[in-house]
Design a protein around this motif. Structure first.
Motif, PDB file in Angstrom:
ATOM      1  N   ARG A   1      -4.117  69.928  11.239  1.00  0.00           N
ATOM      2  CA  ARG A   1      -3.769  69.554  10.249  1.00  0.00           C
ATOM      3  C   ARG A   1      -2.446  68.492   9.924  1.00  0.00           C
ATOM      4  O   ARG A   1      -2.357  67.967   9.012  1.00  0.00           O
ATOM      5  N   GLU A   2      -1.596  68.888  11.008  1.00  0.00           N
ATOM      6  CA  GLU A   2      -0.586  68.263  10.888  1.00  0.00           C
ATOM      7  C   GLU A   2      -0.644  66.215  10.457  1.00  0.00           C
ATOM      8  O   GLU A   2      -0.251  65.484  10.132  1.00  0.00           O
ATOM      9  N   THR A   3      -1.802  65.991  11.861  1.00  0.00           N
ATOM     10  CA  THR A   3      -2.004  64.824  11.518  1.00  0.00           C
ATOM     11  C   THR A   3      -3.034  64.225  10.002  1.00  0.00           C
ATOM     12  O   THR A   3      -2.182  63.665  10.106  1.00  0.00           O
ATOM     13  N   ALA A   4      -3.567  64.911   9.834  1.00  0.00           N
ATOM     14  CA  ALA A   4      -4.026  65.263   8.333  1.00  0.00           C
ATOM     15  C   ALA A   4      -3.613  64.972   7.368  1.00  0.00           C
ATOM     16  O   ALA A   4      -3.624  63.794   6.517  1.00  0.00           O
ATOM     17  N   ALA A   5      -2.214  65.886   7.015  1.00  0.00           N
ATOM     18  CA  ALA A   5      -1.709  65.775   6.220  1.00  0.00           C
ATOM     19  C   ALA A   5      -0.901  64.310   6.659  1.00  0.00           C
ATOM     20  O   ALA A   5      -0.573  63.424   5.091  1.00  0.00           O
ATOM     21  N   ARG A   6       0.136  63.476   7.528  1.00  0.00           N
ATOM     22  CA  ARG A   6      -0.076  62.544   7.750  1.00  0.00           C
ATOM     23  C   ARG A   6      -1.015  61.366   7.311  1.00  0.00           C
ATOM     24  O   ARG A   6      -0.117  60.972   5.817  1.00  0.00           O
ATOM     25  N   LEU A   7      -2.241  61.364   7.465  1.00  0.00           N
ATOM     26  CA  LEU A   7      -2.801  60.617   7.141  1.00  0.00           C
ATOM     27  C   LEU A   7      -3.116  60.406   5.589  1.00  0.00           C
ATOM     28  O   LEU A   7      -3.567  58.981   4.960  1.00  0.00           O
ATOM     29  N   ARG A   8      -3.568  61.710   5.322  1.00  0.00           N
ATOM     30  CA  ARG A   8      -3.757  61.626   3.873  1.00  0.00           C
ATOM     31  C   ARG A   8      -2.359  61.442   3.090  1.00  0.00           C
ATOM     32  O   ARG A   8      -2.076  60.228   2.154  1.00  0.00           O
ATOM     33  N   LYS A   9      -1.383  61.204   3.088  1.00  0.00           N
ATOM     34  CA  LYS A   9      -0.299  60.855   2.485  1.00  0.00           C
ATOM     35  C   LYS A   9      -0.047  59.378   2.972  1.00  0.00           C
ATOM     36  O   LYS A   9       0.286  58.496   1.545  1.00  0.00           O
TER      37      LYS A   9
ATOM     38  N   ASP B   1     -12.061  69.022   3.631  1.00  0.00           N
ATOM     39  CA  ASP B   1     -10.960  69.743   3.552  1.00  0.00           C
ATOM     40  C   ASP B   1      -9.890  69.592   4.438  1.00  0.00           C
ATOM     41  O   ASP B   1      -8.581  69.614   3.389  1.00  0.00           O
ATOM     42  N   LEU B   2      -9.503  69.099   5.342  1.00  0.00           N
ATOM     43  CA  LEU B   2      -7.895  68.237   5.148  1.00  0.00           C
ATOM     44  C   LEU B   2      -7.880  66.941   4.724  1.00  0.00           C
ATOM     45  O   LEU B   2      -6.455  67.114   4.199  1.00  0.00           O
ATOM     46  N   PHE B   3      -8.739  66.321   4.009  1.00  0.00           N
ATOM     47  CA  PHE B   3      -8.453  64.530   3.522  1.00  0.00           C
ATOM     48  C   PHE B   3      -8.920  65.440   2.187  1.00  0.00           C
ATOM     49  O   PHE B   3      -7.554  64.693   0.979  1.00  0.00           O
ATOM     50  N   GLY B   4      -9.420  65.966   0.767  1.00  0.00           N
ATOM     51  CA  GLY B   4      -9.836  65.822  -0.156  1.00  0.00           C
ATOM     52  C   GLY B   4     -10.609  65.023  -0.247  1.00  0.00           C
ATOM     53  O   GLY B   4     -11.727  64.402   0.942  1.00  0.00           O
TER      54      GLY B   4
ATOM     55  N   SER C   1      -7.415  53.938   4.797  1.00  0.00           N
ATOM     56  CA  SER C   1      -9.144  54.006   4.686  1.00  0.00           C
ATOM     57  C   SER C   1      -9.013  55.060   5.880  1.00  0.00           C
ATOM     58  O   SER C   1      -9.241  54.604   7.056  1.00  0.00           O
ATOM     59  N   ILE C   2     -10.061  56.206   5.585  1.00  0.00           N
ATOM     60  CA  ILE C   2     -10.556  57.257   6.597  1.00  0.00           C
ATOM     61  C   ILE C   2     -12.122  57.353   6.305  1.00  0.00           C
ATOM     62  O   ILE C   2     -12.653  57.511   5.003  1.00  0.00           O
TER      63      ILE C   2
END
Length: 256
Positions: free
Chosen positions: A64-72, A124-127, A82-83
């Motif tokens: 979740r930490e990595t996903a949050a950094r990537l989403r930002k 869930d992680l990236f919306g 892009s993901i």
């Protein structure tokens, strides 16, 4: 790998200078969810040259930490990062033959379950920022996989250029043409061989896709990739694009 930086890009440089029209490049970095430190080092390098990069994310292992950094990062730089989904857990299910997560030994039901579970995890992680693109681990899948992807709402499949097109209606394909860490007869490609492959891919007059694996990118590899990015970003006829922009998929935007 010991790298000779003196002339390995000369064939590509010559081909770009001779080009009569625009040339499209894209970069697909696989196995996001592993080796986070090297991932963000690579993203910093692409940001330095303002070259777009597509990230193929493994849904199950990413934190979740990595996903949050990537989403930002995607929210801040939507035109450059892009993901999309990279399998489910990146595990091999084949008892014999080449490794494959979505291979002949798995039923459509099991494949569809993994595809949709992975899509739900990324949602869930990236919306809503995740693109409707699917890259199968090891660049391998079956016709059943393509049918499952279409049913799950995916619009683009990305594998290797040597893979036979599956020709599934309403599922486009955009293959990579260069494996940065590719081998020939079990020996890693030399810088000169990579330069020759890039030049040949330009001659094919299709989008030139470069597949990276950030987990393998050490300081020397990063310098070599940087030399390529510097060359591409200096040529007005080169168009570095996100995969969705090449095939005209709609941009996915984050919601507040």
């Amino acid at each position: 790998m010991h790298t000779d930086f003196t002339n390995w890009l000369d064939p590509l440089r010559k081909k770009l200078d001779e080009a009569a029209g625009p040339i499209t490049f894209f970069f697909r970095n696989d196995d996001v969810g592993w080796e986070d430190t090297r991932l963000f080092d690579l993203l910093d390098l692409f940001g330095q040259y303002e070259v777009p990069i597509d990230l193929a994310v493994i849904p199950k292992p990413i934190s979740r930490e990595t996903a949050a950094r990537l989403r930002k990062l995607v929210t801040e730089r939507p035109a450059h990062v892009s993901i999309h989904q990279h399998g489910y857990a990146h595990v091999n299910h084949e008892q014999t033959g080449r490794k494959c997560e979505f291979g002949e030994s798995r039923s459509s039901e099991f494949q569809h379950a993994d595809i949709t579970a992975g899509r739900a995890l990324l949602g869930d992680l990236f919306g809503p920022v995740t693109d409707s693109i699917f890259t199968p681990p090891w660049n391998r899948c079956t016709g059943s996989t393509a049918a499952c992807l279409k049913q799950a709402g995916f619009t683009l499949l990305s594998r290797d250029i040597t893979a036979k097109q599956l020709e599934t209606a309403d599922l486009m394909e955009l293959p990579v043409s260069i494996d940065w860490f590719g081998h020939r007869k079990h020996v890693r490609l030399t810088p000169n061989e990579i330069g020759d492959a890039l030049s040949a891919a330009v001659s094919a007059r299709s989008p030139v896709g470069v597949m990276l694996h950030h987990a393998l990118v050490d300081d020397e590899e990063r310098a070599m990739i940087g030399a390529l990015l510097k060359l591409l970003s200096s040529r007005s006829q080169v168009r570095c694009r996100l995969m969705r922009d090449i095939v005209s998929l709609p941009e996915r935007r984050a919601t507040s």
